[in-house]
Scaffold this motif. Sequence first.
Motif, PDB file in Angstrom:
ATOM      1  N   SER A 179      51.368  47.286  37.008  1.00 46.63           N
ATOM      2  CA  SER A 179      50.838  46.995  35.675  1.00 46.63           C
ATOM      3  C   SER A 179      50.088  45.668  35.711  1.00 46.63           C
ATOM      4  CB  SER A 179      51.987  46.928  34.662  1.00 46.63           C
ATOM      5  OG  SER A 179      51.507  46.594  33.387  1.00 46.63           O
ATOM      6  N   VAL A 180      48.799  45.726  35.482  1.00 44.62           N
ATOM      7  CA  VAL A 180      47.953  44.536  35.554  1.00 44.62           C
ATOM      8  C   VAL A 180      47.279  44.303  34.200  1.00 44.62           C
ATOM      9  CG1 VAL A 180      45.967  43.451  36.669  1.00 44.62           C
ATOM     10  CG2 VAL A 180      47.507  44.909  38.008  1.00 44.62           C
ATOM     11  N   ASN A 181      47.473  43.127  33.651  1.00 46.99           N
ATOM     12  CA  ASN A 181      46.768  42.741  32.424  1.00 46.99           C
ATOM     13  C   ASN A 181      45.503  41.980  32.804  1.00 46.99           C
ATOM     14  OD1 ASN A 181      48.634  43.836  30.642  1.00 46.99           O
ATOM     15  ND2 ASN A 181      49.883  41.982  30.620  1.00 46.99           N
ATOM     16  N   HIS A 182      44.415  42.318  32.150  1.00 45.68           N
ATOM     17  CA  HIS A 182      43.138  41.659  32.415  1.00 45.68           C
ATOM     18  C   HIS A 182      42.723  40.813  31.211  1.00 45.68           C
ATOM     19  CE1 HIS A 182      42.601  43.851  36.120  1.00 45.68           C
ATOM     20  NE2 HIS A 182      42.757  45.005  35.503  1.00 45.68           N
ATOM     21  N   PRO A 183      41.817  39.868  31.404  1.00 42.34           N
ATOM     22  CA  PRO A 183      41.361  39.023  30.281  1.00 42.34           C
ATOM     23  C   PRO A 183      40.777  39.814  29.120  1.00 42.34           C
ATOM     24  CG  PRO A 183      40.687  38.057  32.377  1.00 42.34           C
ATOM     25  CD  PRO A 183      41.246  39.413  32.690  1.00 42.34           C
ATOM     26  N   TYR A 184      40.226  40.995  29.388  1.00 35.03           N
ATOM     27  CA  TYR A 184      39.530  41.762  28.347  1.00 35.03           C
ATOM     28  C   TYR A 184      40.389  42.005  27.103  1.00 35.03           C
ATOM     29  CZ  TYR A 184      37.293  42.998  32.812  1.00 35.03           C
ATOM     30  OH  TYR A 184      36.732  42.958  34.058  1.00 35.03           O
ATOM     31  N   ILE A 185      41.685  42.224  27.305  1.00 37.46           N
ATOM     32  CA  ILE A 185      42.529  42.597  26.166  1.00 37.46           C
ATOM     33  C   ILE A 185      42.758  41.424  25.212  1.00 37.46           C
ATOM     34  CG2 ILE A 185      43.681  44.373  27.522  1.00 37.46           C
ATOM     35  CD1 ILE A 185      46.089  42.547  27.760  1.00 37.46           C
TER      36      ILE A 185
END
Length: 338
Positions: free
Chosen positions: A172-178
């Motif tokens: 599970s990877v969170n990116h800056p976009y969210i």
Amino acid sequence: MKPSPPLPSDSLESDRDMAYFSESQLPSCKSGFYSPQEERTTRRRTCRFLEEAGRVLRLPRVTISTSMVFFHRFYAVHSFEDHDRFEVSVACILLAAKTEESPKKLNVVIQECFKLKNLSTKAKKQQEEMIPGVTLDKRGYLDVKCQEFVRLKDRVLLLERVILHTIGFELSVNHPYIYFGKIKSIIASRQLQYIQSSSSSSTSSVAEEPGKMFNQLTQYSMNFANDSMHTSLCLQFPPETIAHVCIYLSGQFCKMKPTDDKQWLDILGISMEELTSIGLQIMELIADKKGIDKTIFDSIKSDLDEMKRKLCERGRGTATIRPPSTSSHDRDFKKQRT
């Protein structure tokens, strides 16, 4: 042991490396295989390859970014000396495509990536002459029956498992976009304005201004976030902090400033050290891009200097750097590296 945060400094250039994570601690640098600059260059070149491979394979933007995060995390634990970065890249693309629910067949990924690596006719010829077992078809794709394809297939499948173990099976990877939803709240609360706003603007243009600001900030922020993936920033800072610095850079490129004598730091909720370190790394990356107005960099550095001066005057210039993340995954990932 985990590297200690460096002490604050009055110099912007010294803030370039003021992150909780130090590039000098990367395996390739510690072993002397690469200097920090060579490490950065190698990561950027490989990320450009991942970017282009994702385009050829028609992968979603998030999938491409996830493959880059996997790549950066892998080489935060392993040295470039130990694993071929092309083979690792192919495995990262394959794993990211599965993770982000946009899977591609292994044979297709290998063939497209191999072709991309050897685009020129000269490279194709050299590949056939120098590597035994390489056979290309008329379209330049690697023959699935040749020895090199079989070797690559086995190697990629093995590396996929190695990558999984390296990242602790945390997919599970969170990116800056969210985190760009913050742009909407900033504009809605009228915390930004154009630097050269015309006092004689018509009522209709004033009414349209928030929509224009939102579109500009969002587009530039997305671009800066994409650029950040080509650096090791995802190892240094949490995605939310990177996103907020991207918003700041976007505001600078769009000629915007905070209203009511506010500071960007107050609006975005980040530290001076975070803003400076991330901002300078992204600017260093995009400095050589075609069509970039180089004068904007001087303007941004001047703005950073001015913010730093005001912080010192207010007695906040000695703020310590926050750790890059408090998530359980990031803590476990750091333990693997130490």
